[in-house]
Design a protein around this motif. Structure first.
Motif, PDB file in Angstrom:
ATOM      1  N   GLU A  12     -27.945   0.210  40.365  1.00 30.59           N
ATOM      2  CA  GLU A  12     -29.377  -0.027  40.441  1.00 30.59           C
ATOM      3  C   GLU A  12     -29.633  -1.519  40.243  1.00 30.59           C
ATOM      4  N   ILE A  13     -30.600  -2.050  40.995  1.00 30.56           N
ATOM      5  CA  ILE A  13     -30.979  -3.458  40.868  1.00 30.56           C
ATOM      6  C   ILE A  13     -32.480  -3.543  40.617  1.00 30.56           C
ATOM      7  N   LYS A  14     -32.895  -4.642  40.006  1.00 32.94           N
ATOM      8  CA  LYS A  14     -34.315  -4.875  39.733  1.00 32.94           C
ATOM      9  C   LYS A  14     -34.978  -5.670  40.867  1.00 32.94           C
ATOM     10  N   SER A  15     -34.206  -6.391  41.619  1.00 32.93           N
ATOM     11  CA  SER A  15     -34.717  -7.219  42.722  1.00 32.93           C
ATOM     12  C   SER A  15     -35.255  -6.346  43.846  1.00 32.93           C
ATOM     13  N   PRO A  16     -36.236  -6.856  44.589  1.00 35.90           N
ATOM     14  CA  PRO A  16     -36.680  -6.147  45.793  1.00 35.90           C
ATOM     15  C   PRO A  16     -35.523  -6.064  46.802  1.00 35.90           C
ATOM     16  N   VAL A  17     -35.487  -4.972  47.558  1.00 34.88           N
ATOM     17  CA  VAL A  17     -34.410  -4.733  48.525  1.00 34.88           C
ATOM     18  C   VAL A  17     -34.248  -5.921  49.475  1.00 34.88           C
ATOM     19  N   GLU A  18     -35.349  -6.390  50.031  1.00 36.09           N
ATOM     20  CA  GLU A  18     -35.300  -7.481  51.018  1.00 36.09           C
ATOM     21  C   GLU A  18     -34.709  -8.757  50.405  1.00 36.09           C
ATOM     22  N   GLU A  19     -35.126  -9.102  49.187  1.00 41.99           N
ATOM     23  CA  GLU A  19     -34.618 -10.313  48.522  1.00 41.99           C
ATOM     24  C   GLU A  19     -33.127 -10.194  48.220  1.00 41.99           C
ATOM     25  N   PHE A  20     -32.716  -9.033  47.728  1.00 42.10           N
ATOM     26  CA  PHE A  20     -31.304  -8.849  47.386  1.00 42.10           C
ATOM     27  C   PHE A  20     -30.442  -8.880  48.648  1.00 42.10           C
ATOM     28  N   PHE A  21     -30.931  -8.260  49.714  1.00 44.72           N
ATOM     29  CA  PHE A  21     -30.217  -8.286  50.991  1.00 44.72           C
ATOM     30  C   PHE A  21     -30.041  -9.724  51.475  1.00 44.72           C
ATOM     31  N   GLU A 136     -14.724  -4.747  39.861  1.00 44.60           N
ATOM     32  CA  GLU A 136     -15.341  -5.326  38.668  1.00 44.60           C
ATOM     33  C   GLU A 136     -15.967  -6.686  38.986  1.00 44.60           C
ATOM     34  N   LEU A 137     -15.277  -7.505  39.794  1.00 49.51           N
ATOM     35  CA  LEU A 137     -15.822  -8.798  40.200  1.00 49.51           C
ATOM     36  C   LEU A 137     -17.093  -8.604  41.035  1.00 49.51           C
ATOM     37  N   ALA A 138     -17.085  -7.630  41.943  1.00 48.26           N
ATOM     38  CA  ALA A 138     -18.273  -7.349  42.761  1.00 48.26           C
ATOM     39  C   ALA A 138     -19.434  -6.886  41.878  1.00 48.26           C
ATOM     40  N   ALA A 139     -19.149  -6.052  40.879  1.00 48.75           N
ATOM     41  CA  ALA A 139     -20.200  -5.593  39.957  1.00 48.75           C
ATOM     42  C   ALA A 139     -20.772  -6.773  39.181  1.00 48.75           C
ATOM     43  N   LYS A 140     -19.901  -7.652  38.730  1.00 48.12           N
ATOM     44  CA  LYS A 140     -20.342  -8.845  37.989  1.00 48.12           C
ATOM     45  C   LYS A 140     -21.202  -9.739  38.888  1.00 48.12           C
ATOM     46  N   PHE A 141     -20.789  -9.915  40.144  1.00 43.98           N
ATOM     47  CA  PHE A 141     -21.563 -10.715  41.084  1.00 43.98           C
ATOM     48  C   PHE A 141     -22.930 -10.079  41.338  1.00 43.98           C
ATOM     49  N   ASN A 142     -22.954  -8.760  41.597  1.00 44.63           N
ATOM     50  CA  ASN A 142     -24.226  -8.077  41.849  1.00 44.63           C
ATOM     51  C   ASN A 142     -25.168  -8.195  40.654  1.00 44.63           C
ATOM     52  N   LYS A 143     -24.655  -8.016  39.454  1.00 50.11           N
ATOM     53  CA  LYS A 143     -25.485  -8.154  38.251  1.00 50.11           C
ATOM     54  C   LYS A 143     -25.991  -9.583  38.111  1.00 50.11           C
ATOM     55  N   GLY A 144     -25.128 -10.547  38.334  1.00 51.09           N
ATOM     56  CA  GLY A 144     -25.510 -11.951  38.219  1.00 51.09           C
ATOM     57  C   GLY A 144     -26.528 -12.359  39.265  1.00 51.09           C
ATOM     58  N   MET A 145     -26.332 -11.903  40.505  1.00 52.75           N
ATOM     59  CA  MET A 145     -27.281 -12.243  41.554  1.00 52.75           C
ATOM     60  C   MET A 145     -28.622 -11.571  41.284  1.00 52.75           C
ATOM     61  N   ASP A 146     -28.606 -10.338  40.829  1.00 53.63           N
ATOM     62  CA  ASP A 146     -29.852  -9.629  40.516  1.00 53.63           C
ATOM     63  C   ASP A 146     -30.613 -10.399  39.416  1.00 53.63           C
ATOM     64  N   ALA A 147     -29.917 -10.792  38.362  1.00 57.24           N
ATOM     65  CA  ALA A 147     -30.550 -11.538  37.280  1.00 57.24           C
ATOM     66  C   ALA A 147     -31.104 -12.875  37.791  1.00 57.24           C
ATOM     67  N   HIS A 148     -30.335 -13.557  38.641  1.00 58.60           N
ATOM     68  CA  HIS A 148     -30.777 -14.840  39.201  1.00 58.60           C
ATOM     69  C   HIS A 148     -32.044 -14.657  40.038  1.00 58.60           C
ATOM     70  N   LEU A 149     -32.075 -13.645  40.884  1.00 56.81           N
ATOM     71  CA  LEU A 149     -33.242 -13.408  41.755  1.00 56.81           C
ATOM     72  C   LEU A 149     -34.467 -13.005  40.942  1.00 56.81           C
ATOM     73  N   VAL A 150     -34.273 -12.193  39.922  1.00 56.48           N
ATOM     74  CA  VAL A 150     -35.394 -11.765  39.080  1.00 56.48           C
ATOM     75  C   VAL A 150     -35.944 -12.968  38.303  1.00 56.48           C
ATOM     76  N   GLN A 151     -35.044 -13.797  37.777  1.00 58.83           N
ATOM     77  CA  GLN A 151     -35.443 -14.975  37.004  1.00 58.83           C
ATOM     78  C   GLN A 151     -36.143 -16.015  37.886  1.00 58.83           C
ATOM     79  N   ALA A 152     -35.759 -16.094  39.150  1.00 54.46           N
ATOM     80  CA  ALA A 152     -36.316 -17.100  40.062  1.00 54.46           C
ATOM     81  C   ALA A 152     -37.770 -16.814  40.439  1.00 54.46           C
ATOM     82  N   LYS A 153     -38.254 -15.636  40.131  1.00 58.59           N
ATOM     83  CA  LYS A 153     -39.646 -15.280  40.487  1.00 58.59           C
ATOM     84  C   LYS A 153     -40.638 -15.989  39.629  1.00 58.59           C
TER      85      LYS A 153
END
Length: 153
Positions: A12-21, A136-153
């Motif tokens: 699950e991600i907090k970012s909007p689908v379009e932004e995460f894509f 595990e690396l992909a999960a870490k990247f997805n979590k990090g990118m999600d946090a980055h996108l949410v924080q950038a708002k």
């Protein structure tokens, strides 16, 4: 255990689908921002790094390892289905896998947003472990990118 396999995770991600894509489309730029420990880097080798045919190289660390490298070619970007396909080769992955493909899809379900990440691989021999460390690396990247996108708002 066979030489050919698939691993899949859905997060699950907090970012909007379009932004995460679009974050995944621009993953080469966001790689070091999503994994900001100074050891994770990306460089464009061919194309713009974002469109089919582009090749990026990566420097990364798996659990307990020194910095490793690999390259990935963007095979497909499907705007309608919010999915991407990558062929990963060379470097560490090329030394132990004859086939290594990553599939990413971002979608909404039941009012929540998700990213599905799948690895399709073929090991060069039976002694090579399943690529759990890459999941595990992909999960870490997805979590990090999600946090980055949410924080950038």
């Amino acid at each position: 255990m066979g030489l050919v396999g698939n691993l899949m995770m859905e997060m699950e991600i907090k970012s909007p689908v379009e932004e995460f894509f679009h974050g995944w489309i621009d993953h080469a730029t966001l790689f070091s921002k999503a994994l900001p420990d100074g050891l994770h880097k990306s460089e464009v080798h061919e194309g713009d790094g974002k469109s089919p045919g582009s090749i990026n190289s990566y420097s990364y660390v798996l659990k307990g390892d020194a910095a490793l490298t690999t390259k990935a070619r963007v095979e497909d970007i499907d705007e309608e289905n919010k999915s991407l396909k990558f062929e990963v080769f060379d470097g560490h992955i090329g030394e132990i896998y004859s086939k290594f493909k990553a599939y990413v899809q971002i979608f909404a379900k039941d009012g929540k947003n998700f990213v599905k990440f799948t690895l399709e691989y073929e090991k060069l021999n039976e002694e090579i472990p399943e690529p759990i460390n890459y999941m595990e690396l992909a999960a870490k990247f997805n979590k990090g990118m999600d946090a980055h996108l949410v924080q950038a708002k």
